[in-house]
Write a protein that holds these residues in place. Structure first.
Motif, PDB file in Angstrom:
ATOM      1  N   SER A  55      20.044   1.254  -7.237  1.00 32.06           N
ATOM      2  CA  SER A  55      19.177   0.239  -6.646  1.00 32.06           C
ATOM      3  C   SER A  55      19.960  -0.611  -5.635  1.00 32.06           C
ATOM      4  CB  SER A  55      18.622  -0.639  -7.768  1.00 32.06           C
ATOM      5  OG  SER A  55      17.717  -1.561  -7.272  1.00 32.06           O
ATOM      6  N   ARG A  59      19.331  -0.940  -1.595  1.00 32.15           N
ATOM      7  CA  ARG A  59      19.145  -2.254  -0.937  1.00 32.15           C
ATOM      8  C   ARG A  59      20.070  -2.365   0.286  1.00 32.15           C
ATOM      9  NH1 ARG A  59      18.505  -4.319  -6.091  1.00 32.15           N
ATOM     10  NH2 ARG A  59      20.623  -5.056  -6.345  1.00 32.15           N
TER      11      ARG A  59
ATOM     12  N   ALA B  41      19.877  -8.823 -10.671  1.00 30.19           N
ATOM     13  CA  ALA B  41      20.236  -7.772  -9.709  1.00 30.19           C
ATOM     14  C   ALA B  41      20.812  -8.400  -8.434  1.00 30.19           C
ATOM     15  CB  ALA B  41      19.012  -6.920  -9.374  1.00 30.19           C
ATOM     16  N   ASP B  47      22.472  -3.229 -12.519  1.00 22.00           N
ATOM     17  CA  ASP B  47      22.084  -2.252 -11.503  1.00 22.00           C
ATOM     18  C   ASP B  47      21.222  -1.201 -12.196  1.00 22.00           C
ATOM     19  OD1 ASP B  47      21.894  -1.124  -9.014  1.00 22.00           O
ATOM     20  OD2 ASP B  47      23.926  -0.290  -8.973  1.00 22.00           O
ATOM     21  N   THR B  48      20.379  -0.543 -11.412  1.00 18.55           N
ATOM     22  CA  THR B  48      19.503   0.476 -11.991  1.00 18.55           C
ATOM     23  C   THR B  48      19.543   1.726 -11.134  1.00 18.55           C
ATOM     24  OG1 THR B  48      17.671  -0.408 -10.712  1.00 18.55           O
ATOM     25  CG2 THR B  48      17.781  -1.086 -12.989  1.00 18.55           C
ATOM     26  N   ASP B  49      19.183   2.840 -11.781  1.00 18.14           N
ATOM     27  CA  ASP B  49      18.892   4.038 -10.990  1.00 18.14           C
ATOM     28  C   ASP B  49      17.527   4.524 -11.449  1.00 18.14           C
ATOM     29  OD1 ASP B  49      19.368   5.344 -13.389  1.00 18.14           O
ATOM     30  OD2 ASP B  49      21.406   5.920 -12.837  1.00 18.14           O
ATOM     31  N   THR B  50      17.214   5.785 -11.188  1.00 14.97           N
ATOM     32  CA  THR B  50      15.863   6.237 -11.512  1.00 14.97           C
ATOM     33  C   THR B  50      15.617   6.288 -13.029  1.00 14.97           C
ATOM     34  OG1 THR B  50      16.664   8.491 -11.303  1.00 14.97           O
ATOM     35  CG2 THR B  50      15.534   7.565  -9.401  1.00 14.97           C
ATOM     36  N   GLU B  51      16.669   6.282 -13.814  1.00 12.13           N
ATOM     37  CA  GLU B  51      16.492   6.399 -15.255  1.00 12.13           C
ATOM     38  C   GLU B  51      16.822   5.131 -16.039  1.00 12.13           C
ATOM     39  OE1 GLU B  51      15.139   9.149 -16.300  1.00 12.13           O
ATOM     40  OE2 GLU B  51      15.300  10.105 -14.331  1.00 12.13           O
ATOM     41  N   ILE B  56      26.669  -4.499 -15.147  1.00 10.78           N
ATOM     42  CA  ILE B  56      27.891  -4.110 -14.439  1.00 10.78           C
ATOM     43  C   ILE B  56      28.905  -5.246 -14.375  1.00 10.78           C
ATOM     44  CG2 ILE B  56      26.969  -2.232 -13.042  1.00 10.78           C
ATOM     45  CD1 ILE B  56      26.504  -4.281 -10.823  1.00 10.78           C
ATOM     46  N   THR B 192      14.398   0.407  -5.869  1.00 10.46           N
ATOM     47  CA  THR B 192      14.350   1.018  -7.204  1.00 10.46           C
ATOM     48  C   THR B 192      14.049  -0.004  -8.301  1.00 10.46           C
ATOM     49  OG1 THR B 192      16.022   2.556  -6.430  1.00 10.46           O
ATOM     50  CG2 THR B 192      15.537   2.593  -8.765  1.00 10.46           C
ATOM     51  N   ILE B 193      14.755  -1.112  -8.313  1.00 10.52           N
ATOM     52  CA  ILE B 193      14.544  -2.054  -9.425  1.00 10.52           C
ATOM     53  C   ILE B 193      13.161  -2.699  -9.327  1.00 10.52           C
ATOM     54  CG2 ILE B 193      15.696  -4.092  -8.387  1.00 10.52           C
ATOM     55  CD1 ILE B 193      16.781  -4.582 -11.313  1.00 10.52           C
TER      56      ILE B 193
END
Lengths: 105, 216
Positions: A55, A59, B41, B47-51, B56, B192-193
């Motif tokens: 993400s 960004r 964030a 942090d995120t990804d698709t899953e 962090i 994504t987030i």
């Protein structure tokens, strides 16, 4: 962690990015793309060596694209790896960015 | 600068009555919970990804609400998805709302008012002392939706939380929202987030609304 190189080809500044664009690397990615945009009117980001984007990484790309709009520069994202392409597709980034299978030069 | 959480509270405050509005039960509560993730964030703590979603950096931000959630997330590593965390934080929504209101009062933007309804029921409201921050948030939302440029990250996040929680109706009239439906949809998907938070809220809210009639 990412590594990036810059090369001028047929009027385009090609920024080749390798590695993982996660929170740790997001600032570096954004700065590299923005710096190239400040100095060149056409910038292509070659993401063929980028194997992950989080993400925060996404960004960074969005904010670079925003800078390109402000600077009225051409900005293209090219050669996405399958895993990164999946993230771009889900984000529908092709609706606001130029996303290409190959480099424009 | 206000946190995203404080900005969402301001959007929800009715300028005339000082009460927190919600287009349906829990809509604003979900928006507040979602905003906490955006603040974390933006502070580069998660942090995120698709899953998955991951912590962090556990260094405190200095904001009591964010630090409490951050420390909880660092401790409870078995919760790995945005949806699981939103469901979890939803149970602490009153604390999140209360802390954000307190901060806005301390900043001189809102004031706390207690009154009686029918001489019996205590009613708390938060009339606006300074309406400039609320107008600033509403103007940014309107520009992000009505314009065609790529908005700032905070504004993309703001749209993506305001849209599923019905807060956009406090900023733009229905006609304008309908005309810009595709733009709103695009902004909700861009990040994504944002997409994860927005999808989790829609799913949890729908599940909750399904369960309540069955219980009755």
């Amino acid at each position: 962690m990412i590594q990036h190189t810059e090369e001028i080809r047929a009027g385009w500044c090609v920024v080749a990015v390798r590695g993982r664009a996660d929170a740790e690397a997001a600032d570096e990615l954004e700065e590299a793309l923005k710096a190239a945009l400040k100095q060149n009117s056409k910038v292509a980001a070659d993401f063929s060596g980028l194997d992950y984007i989080s993400s925060a990484g996404l960004r960074a790309v969005l904010q670079a694209a925003r800078a390109a709009q402000t600077l009225e520069a051409e900005f293209a994202i090219c050669r996405l790896s399958p895993s990164v392409k999946k993230v771009f597709d889900m984000s529908r980034l092709h609706q606001i960015l130029r996303v290409h299978g190959e480099l424009p030069c | 600068m206000l946190t995203m959480l404080e900005e969402i509270v301001l959007l929800a405050v009715d300028e005339k009555t000082g009460c927190l509005r919600s287009v349906r039960e829990y809509a604003t509560a979900y928006a507040l919970v979602g905003a906490v993730f955006f603040d974390l964030a933006l502070a580069r703590k998660i942090d995120t990804d698709t899953e998955t979603i991951e912590v962090i950096d556990t260094t405190p931000t200095g904001n009591a609400t964010l630090d409490r959630v951050l420390s909880d997330m660092a401790r409870r590593t078995h919760l790995k998805t945005v949806e699981a965390w939103i469901e979890q934080l939803f149970y602490g929504r009153d604390d999140i709302e209360g802390e954000a209101l307190k901060s806005l009062i301390e900043r001189g933007i809102l004031r706390h008012q207690k009154s009686k309804l029918m001489w019996i029921i205590d009613v708390e409201s938060y009339p606006m002392v300074n309406n400039k921050p609320q107008k600033f948030v509403a103007d940014r939302l309107a520009s992000a939706i009505l314009g065609d440029e790529i908005p700032d990250t905070r504004d993309i996040m703001l749209v993506s939380i305001a849209a599923p929680c019905g807060l956009l109706s406090y900023v733009l009239v229905e006609d304008a929202l309908e005309r810009r439906r595709r733009r709103i949809d695009l902004l909700c998907h861009l990040e994504t987030i944002s997409r994860k938070v927005s999808a989790a809220i829609v799913s949890l809210d729908a599940a909750r609304r399904n369960v309540i009639p069955r219980m009755i």
